[in-house]
Motif scaffolding. Structure first.
Motif, short mmCIF file in Angstrom:
data_model
loop_
_atom_site.label_atom_id
_atom_site.label_comp_id
_atom_site.label_asym_id
_atom_site.label_seq_id
_atom_site.Cartn_x
_atom_site.Cartn_y
_atom_site.Cartn_z
N ALA A 73 -1.14 12.27 9.23
CA ALA A 73 -0.86 12.18 10.73
C ALA A 73 -2.16 11.53 10.66
O ALA A 73 -2.75 10.29 11.49
CB ALA A 73 -0.76 13.46 10.86
N GLN A 74 -3.55 11.79 10.10
CA GLN A 74 -4.95 11.23 10.07
C GLN A 74 -5.33 10.25 9.83
O GLN A 74 -5.36 9.24 10.61
CB GLN A 74 -5.68 11.99 8.68
N THR A 75 -3.92 9.42 8.95
CA THR A 75 -3.77 8.03 8.62
C THR A 75 -3.39 7.52 9.81
O THR A 75 -4.01 6.38 9.55
CB THR A 75 -3.45 7.36 7.28
N ILE B 237 0.81 -1.10 0.30
CA ILE B 237 -0.34 0.31 -0.18
C ILE B 237 0.62 1.44 0.12
O ILE B 237 2.11 1.60 0.92
CB ILE B 237 -1.14 0.14 1.27
N ASP B 238 0.50 1.92 -0.97
CA ASP B 238 0.80 3.35 -0.74
C ASP B 238 -0.07 4.55 -0.34
O ASP B 238 -1.11 4.71 -0.31
CB ASP B 238 1.70 4.03 -2.46
N PHE B 239 0.72 5.64 0.30
CA PHE B 239 -0.50 6.48 1.25
C PHE B 239 -0.36 7.69 0.53
O PHE B 239 -0.94 7.87 -0.56
CB PHE B 239 0.28 6.48 2.23
N SER B 240 -0.57 8.70 1.00
CA SER B 240 -1.19 10.48 0.02
C SER B 240 -0.40 10.01 -1.11
O SER B 240 0.66 10.02 -1.34
CB SER B 240 -0.70 11.59 0.95
N HIS B 241 -1.33 10.42 -2.00
CA HIS B 241 -0.61 10.99 -3.29
C HIS B 241 -0.92 12.60 -3.67
O HIS B 241 -2.09 13.11 -3.66
CB HIS B 241 -1.56 10.43 -3.78
N ALA C 221 0.73 16.38 2.90
CA ALA C 221 1.41 15.03 3.28
C ALA C 221 1.18 14.60 3.72
O ALA C 221 0.66 13.68 4.95
CB ALA C 221 2.58 14.19 1.96
N ASP C 222 2.16 15.52 4.51
CA ASP C 222 2.42 15.65 6.64
C ASP C 222 0.92 15.40 7.04
O ASP C 222 0.96 14.84 8.20
CB ASP C 222 3.06 16.10 7.02
#
Length: 268
Positions: free
Chosen positions: A190-192, A174-178, A185-186
């Protein structure tokens, strides 16, 4: 096995691979790693290496790595798998066809040797699995972002059932923010982090690309971790800017950055 009956790891580069393994670390754990999350962008290959290296250090009983990964290309089906084994630079990694057949019979996954190998989300992990867990088989399931119908509940239940029959490592690619700048992104990372560590699957399943590429894969990881009775913690976090040596600018990063986590679920 004839080569025509194998899937090639299309995105493997020998130099990059060994840079990643050399940069990797064994993450601190207090118990055996039951499942984990790592990126599929090879810019963060040391994160992938670190997850499998840590799992191998904490366990010697892994029969099969069950790899859940996003599907990046539009197809008529929303779940796919393959019964073919993999050709790697380190030898052949066999596929656990008992599990891939369950993906088809229990979840309605389509068999697609081509897509399983062509999509980098699964293929990028296979050399690391072979390198750190040379005796383990693999079973891959690719999940489309379009997949609905309570998949996290159904898939996590199936994976838990499999865990009662075989000694598996459950890995989530899995990759995260895009498409965000590093500051944005930070904020989303933090939400994730809060949603994953608190087990907030309702929130996770509403995330967009600003948080994660496939919310249903991430929700499945959280649900499975709970079913396994494990403890989840974030072992690492970065993005394409922080893992590079290039100063950030929209000229050099026209699509923004992609962020990465390593999450580990440990046995109590």
């Amino acid at each position: 096995i004839p080569h025509s009956e194998l899937i090639d790891c299309l995105y493997y580069d020998d130099t990059d691979f060994h840079v990643s393994t050399n940069r990797s670390t064994v993450y601190e754990t207090e118990g055996s790693v039951l499942c984990g999350v790592a990126p599929h962008h090879l810019a963060a290959g040391h994160f992938i290496a670190g997850m499998y290296r840590t799992a191998a250090e904490t366990r010697d009983d892994i029969e099969t790595v069950v790899l859940i990964a996003p599907m990046h290309y539009e197809e008529a089906y929303t779940l796919c798998t393959s019964g073919k084994s993999w050709q790697t630079a380190f030898g052949i990694t066999e596929t656990d066809t008992e599990i891939t057949e369950l993906f088809c019979s229990e979840l309605g996954a389509e068999e697609s040797d081509y897509m399983t190998g062509f999509d980098h989300s699964a293929s990028s992990h296979i050399p690391f699995i072979r390198y750190y867990l040379p005796d383990a088989k693999v079973a891959c399931l690719l999940v489309s972002p379009r997949e609905k119908d309570n998949l996290p509940e159904r898939l996590s239940a199936l994976l838990y059932k499999i865990s009662q029959q075989k000694s598996c490592l459950f890995a989530f690619s899995i990759d995260f923010s895009h498409y965000l700048d590093p500051v944005e992104a930070d904020i989303h990372d933090a939400q994730t982090l809060e949603a994953v560590t608190s087990g907030s699957t309702v929130i996770i399943e509403q995330f967009t690309n600003s948080n994660v590429d496939t919310p249903y894969c991430l929700s499945t990881y959280v649900r499975l971790s709970e079913l396994l009775g494990g403890t989840v913690h974030a072992a690492d976090n970065a993005n394409t800017f922080t893992v590079s040596t290039t100063p950030y600018s929209r000229t050099l990063f026209p699509d923004g950055v992609t962020s990465y986590f390593v999450f580990l679920t440990e046995e109590h």
